[in-house]
Design an enzyme around this catalytic site. Structure first.
Site, PDB file in Angstrom:
ATOM      1  N   LYS A   1      12.569 108.400 -24.356  1.00  0.00           N
ATOM      2  CA  LYS A   1      12.156 107.904 -25.672  1.00  0.00           C
ATOM      3  C   LYS A   1      13.087 106.784 -26.120  1.00  0.00           C
ATOM      4  O   LYS A   1      14.109 106.508 -25.498  1.00  0.00           O
ATOM      5  CB  LYS A   1      12.184 109.053 -26.680  1.00  0.00           C
ATOM      6  CG  LYS A   1      11.057 110.046 -26.476  1.00  0.00           C
ATOM      7  CD  LYS A   1      10.871 110.843 -27.741  1.00  0.00           C
ATOM      8  CE  LYS A   1      10.068 112.095 -27.502  1.00  0.00           C
ATOM      9  NZ  LYS A   1      10.151 113.006 -28.630  1.00  0.00           N
TER      10      LYS A   1
ATOM     11  N   HIS B   1      16.967 104.986 -30.950  1.00  0.00           N
ATOM     12  CA  HIS B   1      16.782 104.285 -32.227  1.00  0.00           C
ATOM     13  C   HIS B   1      18.099 104.156 -32.994  1.00  0.00           C
ATOM     14  O   HIS B   1      19.149 104.651 -32.556  1.00  0.00           O
ATOM     15  CB  HIS B   1      15.688 104.945 -33.060  1.00  0.00           C
ATOM     16  CG  HIS B   1      15.860 106.416 -33.261  1.00  0.00           C
ATOM     17  ND1 HIS B   1      16.872 106.947 -34.016  1.00  0.00           N
ATOM     18  CD2 HIS B   1      15.145 107.460 -32.778  1.00  0.00           C
ATOM     19  CE1 HIS B   1      16.761 108.256 -34.017  1.00  0.00           C
ATOM     20  NE2 HIS B   1      15.734 108.597 -33.264  1.00  0.00           N
TER      21      HIS B   1
ATOM     22  N   HIS C   1      20.300 107.120 -33.427  1.00  0.00           N
ATOM     23  CA  HIS C   1      21.160 107.528 -32.313  1.00  0.00           C
ATOM     24  C   HIS C   1      22.433 106.677 -32.271  1.00  0.00           C
ATOM     25  O   HIS C   1      23.512 107.177 -31.961  1.00  0.00           O
ATOM     26  CB  HIS C   1      20.410 107.411 -30.987  1.00  0.00           C
ATOM     27  CG  HIS C   1      19.275 108.383 -30.864  1.00  0.00           C
ATOM     28  ND1 HIS C   1      17.984 107.987 -30.633  1.00  0.00           N
ATOM     29  CD2 HIS C   1      19.244 109.732 -30.960  1.00  0.00           C
ATOM     30  CE1 HIS C   1      17.198 109.055 -30.581  1.00  0.00           C
ATOM     31  NE2 HIS C   1      17.940 110.127 -30.780  1.00  0.00           N
TER      32      HIS C   1
HETATM   33  N1  ARG Z   1      17.761 114.753 -29.623  1.00  0.00           N
HETATM   34  C1  ARG Z   1      17.654 114.919 -31.042  1.00  0.00           C
HETATM   35  C2  ARG Z   1      16.955 113.734 -31.683  1.00  0.00           C
HETATM   36  O1  ARG Z   1      16.892 112.680 -31.110  1.00  0.00           O
HETATM   37  C3  ARG Z   1      18.995 115.085 -31.717  1.00  0.00           C
HETATM   38  C4  ARG Z   1      19.757 116.320 -31.320  1.00  0.00           C
HETATM   39  C5  ARG Z   1      20.706 116.752 -32.376  1.00  0.00           C
HETATM   40  N2  ARG Z   1      21.459 117.914 -32.013  1.00  0.00           N
HETATM   41  C6  ARG Z   1      21.042 119.155 -32.049  1.00  0.00           C
HETATM   42  N3  ARG Z   1      21.895 120.084 -31.637  1.00  0.00           N
HETATM   43  N4  ARG Z   1      19.861 119.486 -32.464  1.00  0.00           N
HETATM   44  O2  ARG Z   1      16.461 113.845 -32.788  1.00  0.00           O
END
Ligand code: ARG
Length: 580
Positions: free
Chosen positions: A140, A143, A146
Site C-alpha cells: 500500500k 502516506h 507513516h
Molecule cells: N499499519 C498500520 C497503518 O498503516 C499502523 C500500525 C500501527 N500499530 C499498531 N500496533 N496497530 O495504519
C-alpha cells in the site's frame, strides 16, 4: 550547570524556611530568555505551587508573602541579587560563575553529554522502553501519516535513549489480512518476477491497484483472493513462499530508505507474526467469559461501563477470521513476554486513538495490569504532501524531492560553500527541514505541507538550524588552535553572551518537558531560539582581533552553543552538517 544553581538556591530556601531542599526544586525554573525585559534574573521561584503543596501557607496575600520571603533571603557568592515579581521571586546568579559552570563541560570532551545527567531527570522512571513506529503496510501507499510516525517515533526513541533508557525500536508491518489475498491473486495474474526484483515497492503497488480495480467488476478475482488468503492462513507452502518474498523484498527496500532518513529498527515485526497467538487470545477471552456474540454473529468484547453492550469492540468476524485489533492484543502480550518492557509507546495518527484505548482496556480486562504503562502518541493530519510528479506513494519520493529542492536552493545562493558531496549535504538539510516543519507545533495539530516555506534559509526552519551549525563549525575551524583548556569566565560580560548562557540554563528543563509529554516542539523551539541568539553573537562578539583571553572565552561560548545545537538536532533526528 543548571542543577548546580538550582541546588544552591534550593539550599538557601530550605535553610530560611526550615524545609527540605527537594521541596523547592520543582518550583524553581530558569527564566526563558524571550520573556525577559531587563535580562537580569536567571531563575524564578513560583510561590503558587509551593502554596498548593503546603510548603507555604496557602492563606493570606500572595504578594505580601512573596515580599516577606524575599526579604528573608540574603544574597551570597552564588546568588548575587534577589527581586520579586507577581507571586515569584527572581534570582540572579554571579556572572562569572554562570559562565564558568555552564561552559566547563565543553572543555572536557564530554560535549555530547551536556546536561544529560541533570538531577531533574532523577524523577523520571528509567528502564526498557519499546517504541513502535513507522509501521507501513506492504503493497500500500506510504502516506504522510507513516512519515510522521517514522520521524516522531525516532525522536521519542532518541530522547528516551539519551536520558538513559534501554530502547527497543520496533516496526510493525501491515503484512497480513485480506489485502494479501488480493495481492497474491493479483500477482498470479499480473505480476512479474523480474519487475518485483527490480523495483519491488513500485511493482507491488501497481499490482495491488490493478487487482483492486479488477475485483470491483470481476467476481472470479474476488474468489481467487479469498482462496489465496485461505491458503495463506492454512500455511500452504506455495502461497506462503510468495507472501514471504513480498515481505522480505519490501523490508530490504525500506531499510535503504530508512537509512537515508537516519532511522533504524531493532525489530521488524508485523501482523503476520501474531496469527496463531490471536487464536489463543480468543480462547482466553472465551474462558474468562469476555467474548460475546453480537446480533450480527461477530465476536465482541463489551467495554461499556454498565455492561449493556453500548460500547463494544469487534474482535472476531462472523466467518471466523481475526481483525487488526485481535492481532494487536496478541502482539502486545507477545512483546511483553519477549522484551519485558517497562513502557510501550505506539505512534500513529489520531484516527487510531479509539483503537488504542480499546486495546489497552481489553488488555486490562485480561488481567494485564502493565497495560497502564502503554501509551499512544497521536498526531494530526498532513495536508498536501505532494511532489512535482503528483501524490506521494513512496517514502523515497519525498526524500528525493527534499534533496532536489534543497540542492536547487543551494546552487542559487551565493553563500553556498564548495562542497565535496553537495547531494549528501542537500539531503541532510532537506530532511532536517522536513522534521522541523513537522515538529514545530503540537503533534495533535493538522498542518499544511509547504515545500517553499520549510526550505527557507531565514526564519524558523530546519535550514536555519543547519546553517547556524555549519557557521559555528566554520568559526571553530578558522580558529583552530586558539582554544584553550581553561578560559577566563570573567570576560563574558556582554548582554549578548549572558543571554546565551541564560538560554543554555534551560536545556535540561526543555528535555524534561519533552520527556514528559513526548512533544518535540519544546526542543525545536529552544534550538531555533538558540540559533537567533547565536546570530546576534556572530555580529557582536568577534573572535578575531580580540585580546587573547576574550577570544578564548568567546570561542568557548560558541563551542558550547555548537555542541548543544548538535546534541539537540541529533535527538530530533537531524544529522548536523559542518559545511553548506
Ligand atoms: N499499519 C498500520 C497503518 O498503516 C499502523 C500500525 C500501527 N500499530 C499498531 N500496533 N496497530 O495504519
Amino acid at each position: 550547570m543548571a542543577s548546580f544553581f538550582r541546588r544552591q538556591i534550593a539550599i538557601k530556601l530550605a535553610k530560611t524556611l526550615q524545609q527540605s531542599e527537594e521541596a523547592f526544586l520543582p518550583a524553581l525554573t530558569a527564566v526563558p530568555v524571550f520573556k525577559k525585559q531587563h535580562q537580569s534574573s536567571d531563575f524564578k521561584l513560583s510561590l503558587g505551587p509551593l502554596r498548593v503543596n503546603g510548603i507555604l501557607p496557602s492563606s493570606g496575600d500572595i504578594l505580601l508573602q512573596t515580599e516577606d520571603l524575599a526579604s528573608r533571603l540574603k544574597p551570597d557568592s552564588v546568588v548575587e541579587s534577589i527581586s520579586t515579581g507577581h507571586g515569584v521571586i527572581n534570582f540572579t546568579v554571579n556572572r562569572s560563575l554562570l559562565a564558568e559552570k555552564l561552559l566547563e563541560p565543553f572543555g572536557k570532551g564530554k560535549d555530547d553529554q551536556f546536561e544529560l545527567n541533570s538531577e531533574l531527570f532523577n524523577s523520571l522512571k528509567r528502564g526498557t522502553t519499546l517504541v513502535e513506529y513507522s509501521s507501513p503496510n506492504i503493497a500500500k501507499k506510504f502516506h504522510a501519516g507513516h512519515l510522521r510516525s517514522t520521524i516522531i517515533g525516532n525522536f521519542i526513541s532518541n530522547l528516551k535513549q539519551s536520558l538513559g533508557n534501554n530502547v527497543i525500536r520496533m516496526n510493525y508491518l501491515g503484512d497480513w489480512g485480506m489485502q494479501f489475498g488480493l495481492l497474491g491473486a493479483g500477482f498470479n495474474q499480473f505480476g512479474c518476477m523480474e519487475k518485483l526484483k527490480e523495483n519491488p515497492l513500485q511493482h507491488l503497488f501497481e499490482v495491488y491497484v490493478k487487482v483492486n480495480k479488477e475485483a470491483e467488476l470481476n467476481t472470479d478475482i474476488k474468489q481467487a483472493a479469498r482462496d489465496f488468503f485461505r491458503q495463506l492462513e492454512g500455511h500452504e507452502s506455495q502461497a506462503l513462499s510468495l507472501w514471504q518474498q513480498f515481505r522480505e523484498i519490501t523490508v530490504k527496500e525500506y531499510q535503504q530508505v530508512y537509512k537515508r532518513l537516519g532511522v533504524h529498527f531493532d525489530v521488524y515485526s508485523g501482523e503476520s507474526f501474531h496469527q496463531d497467538q490471536a487464536q489463543e487470545v480468543l480462547q482466553e477471552l472465551r474462558s474468562r467469559g469476555l467474548l460475546k456474540t453480537s446480533e450480527k454473529g461477530t465476536g465482541v468484547v463489551d467495554l461499556s461501563p454498565k455492561a449493556d453492550m453500548t460500547n463494544i469492540c469487534t474482535i472476531l468476524r462472523s466467518d471466523g477470521t481475526t481483525l487488526y485489533i485481535t492481532r494487536d492484543i496478541a502482539a502486545a502480550i507477545d512483546r511483553k513476554e519477549k522484551h519485558c518492557f517497562d513502557e510501550m509507546i505506539y505512534v500513529t495518527d489520531k484516527s487510531q486513538e479509539n483503537h488504542f484505548n480499546q486495546l489497552f482496556q481489553i488488555l486490562q480486562a485480561l488481567g494485564h495490569s502493565w497495560a497502564q504503562s502503554c501509551r499512544h502518541v497521536p498526531f494530526g493530519l498532513v495536508q498536501g504532501m505532494k511532489t512535482r510528479t503528483g501524490d506521494v506513494v513512496f517514502l523515497e519520493d519525498v526524500l528525493d524531492e527534499a534533496r532536489a529542492r534543497m540542492l536547487h536552493n543551494m546552487t542559487q545562493s551565493n553563500n553556498t560553500k564548495e562542497l565535496e558531496n553537495p547531494e549528501d549535504t542537500a539531503e541532510k538539510v532537506g530532511i532536517g527541514a522536513l522534521i522541523v516543519q513537522d515538529f514545530k507545533g503540537p503533534l495533535q495539530s493538522d498542518y499544511k505541507f509547504d515545500w517553499d516555506r520549510m526550505l527557507q534559509a531565514q526564519g524558523d526552519t530546519g535550514v536555519f538550524l543547519q546553517y547556524t551549525h555549519a557557521r559555528l563549525c566554520s568559526l571553530m575551524q578558522k580558529n583552530e588552535g586558539a582554544e584553550a583548556p581553561t578560559f577566563n569566565p570573567f570576560v563574558l560580560r556582554e548582554q549578548t553572551s549572558i543571554v546565551i548562557l541564560q538560554h543554555l540554563l534551560r536545556y535540561d528543563e526543555v528535555l524534561y518537558q519533552s520527556a514528559n509529554d513526548l512533544q518535540p516542539k519544546h526542543l525545536v523551539n529552544f534550538l531555533l531560539k538558540l540559533c537567533h541568539l547565536v546570530a546576534s553573537a556572530h555580529r557582536e562578539l568577534p573572535v578575531k582581533g580580540s585580546p587573547q583571553d576574550v577570544a578564548q572565552a568567546r570561542l568557548r561560548l560558541f563551542s558550547g552553543a555548537r555542541s548543544v545545537l548538535d546534541n539537540g538536532m541529533r535527538i530530533l533526528g537531524i544529522t548536523p552538517v559542518s559545511k553548506m
